[in-house]
Scaffold this motif. Structure first.
Motif, PDB file in Angstrom:
ATOM      1  N   ALA A 130       0.658  -1.014  -0.443  1.00  0.00           N
ATOM      2  CA  ALA A 130       0.093   0.156  -0.186  1.00  0.00           C
ATOM      3  C   ALA A 130       1.525   0.819   0.091  1.00  0.00           C
ATOM      4  CB  ALA A 130      -0.955  -0.041   0.946  1.00  0.00           C
ATOM      5  N   PRO A 131       1.034   2.618  -0.995  1.00  0.00           N
ATOM      6  CA  PRO A 131       1.636   3.733  -0.682  1.00  0.00           C
ATOM      7  C   PRO A 131       1.292   4.736   0.640  1.00  0.00           C
ATOM      8  CG  PRO A 131      -0.524   3.690  -2.046  1.00  0.00           C
ATOM      9  CD  PRO A 131      -1.164   2.366  -1.375  1.00  0.00           C
ATOM     10  N   THR A 132       2.038   4.095   1.309  1.00  0.00           N
ATOM     11  CA  THR A 132       2.014   5.673   2.863  1.00  0.00           C
ATOM     12  C   THR A 132       2.053   6.511   2.078  1.00  0.00           C
ATOM     13  OG1 THR A 132       4.207   4.233   3.156  1.00  0.00           O
ATOM     14  CG2 THR A 132       3.843   6.878   4.352  1.00  0.00           C
ATOM     15  N   PRO A 133       0.868   7.519   2.353  1.00  0.00           N
ATOM     16  CA  PRO A 133       0.901   9.092   2.405  1.00  0.00           C
ATOM     17  C   PRO A 133       1.392  10.369   2.520  1.00  0.00           C
ATOM     18  CG  PRO A 133      -0.319   8.409   4.763  1.00  0.00           C
ATOM     19  CD  PRO A 133       0.483   7.097   3.475  1.00  0.00           C
ATOM     20  N   PRO A 134       1.982  11.103   1.498  1.00  0.00           N
ATOM     21  CA  PRO A 134       2.683  12.035   1.686  1.00  0.00           C
ATOM     22  C   PRO A 134       2.404  12.902   3.211  1.00  0.00           C
ATOM     23  CG  PRO A 134       1.360  12.588   0.194  1.00  0.00           C
ATOM     24  CD  PRO A 134       0.591  11.378   0.727  1.00  0.00           C
ATOM     25  N   GLN A 135       3.510  12.651   3.984  1.00  0.00           N
ATOM     26  CA  GLN A 135       4.005  12.392   5.412  1.00  0.00           C
ATOM     27  C   GLN A 135       3.493  14.023   5.841  1.00  0.00           C
ATOM     28  OE1 GLN A 135       7.144  11.389   7.242  1.00  0.00           O
ATOM     29  NE2 GLN A 135       7.379  12.191   9.340  1.00  0.00           N
ATOM     30  N   VAL A 136       2.812  14.146   6.249  1.00  0.00           N
ATOM     31  CA  VAL A 136       2.276  15.476   7.251  1.00  0.00           C
ATOM     32  C   VAL A 136       1.992  15.914   8.741  1.00  0.00           C
ATOM     33  CG1 VAL A 136       0.804  17.532   7.553  1.00  0.00           C
ATOM     34  CG2 VAL A 136       0.887  16.343   5.050  1.00  0.00           C
ATOM     35  N   THR A 137       1.981  14.852   9.324  1.00  0.00           N
ATOM     36  CA  THR A 137       1.418  14.381  10.808  1.00  0.00           C
ATOM     37  C   THR A 137       2.335  13.741  11.119  1.00  0.00           C
ATOM     38  OG1 THR A 137      -0.507  13.571  10.701  1.00  0.00           O
ATOM     39  CG2 THR A 137      -0.624  16.298  10.861  1.00  0.00           C
ATOM     40  N   GLY A 138       2.333  12.291   9.678  1.00  0.00           N
ATOM     41  CA  GLY A 138       3.104  11.369  10.599  1.00  0.00           C
ATOM     42  C   GLY A 138       2.250   9.824  10.839  1.00  0.00           C
ATOM     43  N   PHE A 139       0.423  10.643  11.304  1.00  0.00           N
ATOM     44  CA  PHE A 139      -0.422   9.892  11.349  1.00  0.00           C
ATOM     45  C   PHE A 139      -0.706  10.080   9.726  1.00  0.00           C
ATOM     46  CE2 PHE A 139      -1.737  11.839  15.589  1.00  0.00           C
ATOM     47  CZ  PHE A 139      -0.341  11.994  16.011  1.00  0.00           C
ATOM     48  N   TYR A 140      -1.109   8.400   9.516  1.00  0.00           N
ATOM     49  CA  TYR A 140      -1.514   8.026   8.129  1.00  0.00           C
ATOM     50  C   TYR A 140      -3.061   7.994   8.347  1.00  0.00           C
ATOM     51  CZ  TYR A 140       2.891   5.729   7.704  1.00  0.00           C
ATOM     52  OH  TYR A 140       3.913   4.803   6.658  1.00  0.00           O
ATOM     53  N   THR A 141      -3.442   8.249   9.207  1.00  0.00           N
ATOM     54  CA  THR A 141      -4.603   7.635   9.216  1.00  0.00           C
ATOM     55  C   THR A 141      -5.144   9.757   8.865  1.00  0.00           C
ATOM     56  OG1 THR A 141      -5.130   8.114  11.797  1.00  0.00           O
ATOM     57  CG2 THR A 141      -5.583   6.079  10.841  1.00  0.00           C
ATOM     58  N   VAL A 142      -4.313  10.486   9.640  1.00  0.00           N
ATOM     59  CA  VAL A 142      -4.751  11.884   8.793  1.00  0.00           C
ATOM     60  C   VAL A 142      -3.969  12.328   7.760  1.00  0.00           C
ATOM     61  CG1 VAL A 142      -4.047  14.607   9.464  1.00  0.00           C
ATOM     62  CG2 VAL A 142      -5.042  12.936  11.786  1.00  0.00           C
ATOM     63  N   ASP A 143      -2.731  12.126   7.841  1.00  0.00           N
ATOM     64  CA  ASP A 143      -1.953  12.149   6.380  1.00  0.00           C
ATOM     65  C   ASP A 143      -2.740  11.656   4.726  1.00  0.00           C
ATOM     66  OD1 ASP A 143      -0.104  13.332   7.511  1.00  0.00           O
ATOM     67  OD2 ASP A 143       1.097  11.745   8.089  1.00  0.00           O
ATOM     68  N   SER A 144      -2.953  10.654   4.738  1.00  0.00           N
ATOM     69  CA  SER A 144      -4.197  10.282   4.035  1.00  0.00           C
ATOM     70  C   SER A 144      -5.896  11.003   3.873  1.00  0.00           C
ATOM     71  CB  SER A 144      -4.733   8.409   4.297  1.00  0.00           C
ATOM     72  OG  SER A 144      -5.550   8.125   5.564  1.00  0.00           O
ATOM     73  N   LEU A 145      -5.799  11.390   4.488  1.00  0.00           N
ATOM     74  CA  LEU A 145      -7.436  12.517   4.557  1.00  0.00           C
ATOM     75  C   LEU A 145      -7.052  13.288   4.244  1.00  0.00           C
ATOM     76  CD1 LEU A 145      -9.361  11.806   8.560  1.00  0.00           C
ATOM     77  CD2 LEU A 145      -9.946  11.615   5.515  1.00  0.00           C
ATOM     78  N   LEU A 146      -6.619  14.721   4.762  1.00  0.00           N
ATOM     79  CA  LEU A 146      -5.266  15.404   3.890  1.00  0.00           C
ATOM     80  C   LEU A 146      -4.919  15.153   2.698  1.00  0.00           C
ATOM     81  CD1 LEU A 146      -2.804  16.745   6.548  1.00  0.00           C
ATOM     82  CD2 LEU A 146      -5.030  17.338   5.827  1.00  0.00           C
ATOM     83  N   ALA A 147      -4.343  13.896   2.088  1.00  0.00           N
ATOM     84  CA  ALA A 147      -4.447  13.814   0.529  1.00  0.00           C
ATOM     85  C   ALA A 147      -5.484  13.307  -0.203  1.00  0.00           C
ATOM     86  CB  ALA A 147      -3.051  12.476   0.799  1.00  0.00           C
ATOM     87  N   GLY A 148      -6.334  13.417   0.425  1.00  0.00           N
ATOM     88  CA  GLY A 148      -7.919  12.675   0.163  1.00  0.00           C
ATOM     89  C   GLY A 148      -8.009  11.477  -0.685  1.00  0.00           C
ATOM     90  N   ASP A 149      -6.902  10.150  -0.326  1.00  0.00           N
ATOM     91  CA  ASP A 149      -6.734   9.117  -0.261  1.00  0.00           C
ATOM     92  C   ASP A 149      -7.721   7.926   0.605  1.00  0.00           C
ATOM     93  OD1 ASP A 149      -6.114   6.637  -0.868  1.00  0.00           O
ATOM     94  OD2 ASP A 149      -3.446   6.601  -0.979  1.00  0.00           O
ATOM     95  N   TRP A 150      -8.625   8.058  -0.249  1.00  0.00           N
ATOM     96  CA  TRP A 150      -9.955   7.149   1.405  1.00  0.00           C
ATOM     97  C   TRP A 150      -9.705   5.439   1.357  1.00  0.00           C
ATOM     98  CZ3 TRP A 150     -12.735   9.912   3.678  1.00  0.00           C
ATOM     99  CH2 TRP A 150     -12.981  11.260   3.641  1.00  0.00           C
ATOM    100  N   ALA A 151      -9.044   4.949  -0.252  1.00  0.00           N
ATOM    101  CA  ALA A 151      -8.026   3.663   0.470  1.00  0.00           C
ATOM    102  C   ALA A 151      -7.516   3.874   0.965  1.00  0.00           C
ATOM    103  CB  ALA A 151      -8.372   3.572  -1.179  1.00  0.00           C
TER     104      ALA A 151
END
Length: 317
Positions: free
Chosen positions: A174-195
């Motif tokens: 699975a692709p790692t979301p772009p790091q903003v906070t380091g929280f994968y749940t929050v970073d994936s939301l910020l990136a709009g990656d719902w999967a």
């Protein structure tokens, strides 16, 4: 007010000095030679290498001078170099702490919702069957070791029944979301990656529930006692005598004063969660960097998930 703040600041300063002093003295009392631990056995036999190492790390100074250097390094954010990874401890912490914080915050959220909610129900149904059941659950949560519960949950819920995924913060590949906070749940939301968000949440549920089990039991018992104490006050009986609905009495006259003390306990419980995440992270492969493939074997053979960043005596001294 100023005196109170001044006393608190002075007490906090003395506490910090005491903690650093005890930590420094404990590192000095630990058996072993920091030179051998850092240079190795062969290099430590070279007198020139040993002298250069001690001079570079301040080990040739007196203990008071070493302590002042130690405190100065702490104040400037220099925590030394990890003996395991050979990286600066600060960089290791910056990489790993977000994973621990994400798990601990999810666990404390679950613990507050379940513990406070069940505690209120147990108090309102005092000495009846809901109270008896919840008290047994509270006792079980406090008594069962978290690491043992993690092993059982991993094996039965994830490995045997395949109800919830476990083993890493994301699925393999699975692709790692772009790091903003380091929280994968929050970073994936910020990136709009719902999967990725759904994948991260599904892998967060089981370790968060396991980690929250002890705190749920503590908050349940404490909330029950606090609510029962308030229910016996005269103004609550007066509100009921006025004919107010029970829900209104509980919400307006019981919960507000009862939950004030629960907030304090929640803060202490969160500190305990942060210190208790290590074993849960190891069992569930909760790594702070790349996602870990799900191990198809017994949980106690999972890869280690926490790269401990313990500073060496030499680098912190």
């Amino acid at each position: 007010m100023l005196r109170f703040v001044a006393r608190r600041l002075a007490a906090g300063l003395l506490l910090c000095i005491g903690v650093t002093l005890v930590s420094f003295l404990l590192t000095q009392a630990v058996p072993g030679d920091p030179v051998t631990a850092n240079l190795g056995q062969r290099a430590s036999e070279d007198p020139d290498a040993v002298a250069a190492f001690r001079a570079a790390n301040g080990l040739d100074k007196s203990l008071p001078e070493q302590y002042l250097t130690y405190v100065g390094n702490l104040l400037t954010g220099d925590f030394g170099t990890s003996q395991q990874t050979r990286n600066p401890v600060a960089s290791d912490l910056a990489e790993k702490v977000p994973a621990t914080m994400e798990l601990a915050l999810a666990a404390i959220l679950v613990a507050v919702v379940l513990g406070v909610g069940f505690g209120i129900v147990a108090a309102l149904y005092r000495d009846r069957w809901p109270d008896q059941v919840l008290r047994v659950l509270s006792l079980s949560g406090v008594s069962v070791p978290t690491f043992w519960l993690a092993l059982i949950a991993y094996y039965w819920i994830s490995f045997k029944l395949d109800l919830l995924p476990a083993g890493g913060r994301l699925s393999p590949g699975a692709p790692t979301p772009p790091q903003v906070t380091g929280f994968y749940t929050v970073d994936s939301l910020l990136a709009g990656d719902w999967a990725t968000f759904g994948d991260a949440v599904s892998r967060l549920v089981l370790p968060a529930l396991v980690l929250a089990s002890f705190t749920v039991g503590v908050l349940l018992r404490f909330t029950r006692a606090a609510v029962l104490e308030v229910l016996g006050d005269e103004y609550v009986r007066a509100a009921r005598a006025k004919g107010l609905p029970e829900l209104t009495v509980v919400r307006r006259h019981v919960l507000r004063p009862a939950l004030l003390s629960v907030v304090t306990v929640t803060g202490v419980a969160f500190a305990g969660l942060l210190s208790g995440t290590v074993l849960v992270e190891q069992i569930f492969g909760w790594r702070g960097s790349a996602p870990t493939p799900t191990p198809a074997r017994w949980p106690w053979t999972c890869p280690r998930s926490w790269a401990s960043a313990s500073s060496s005596r030499s680098s912190t001294s």
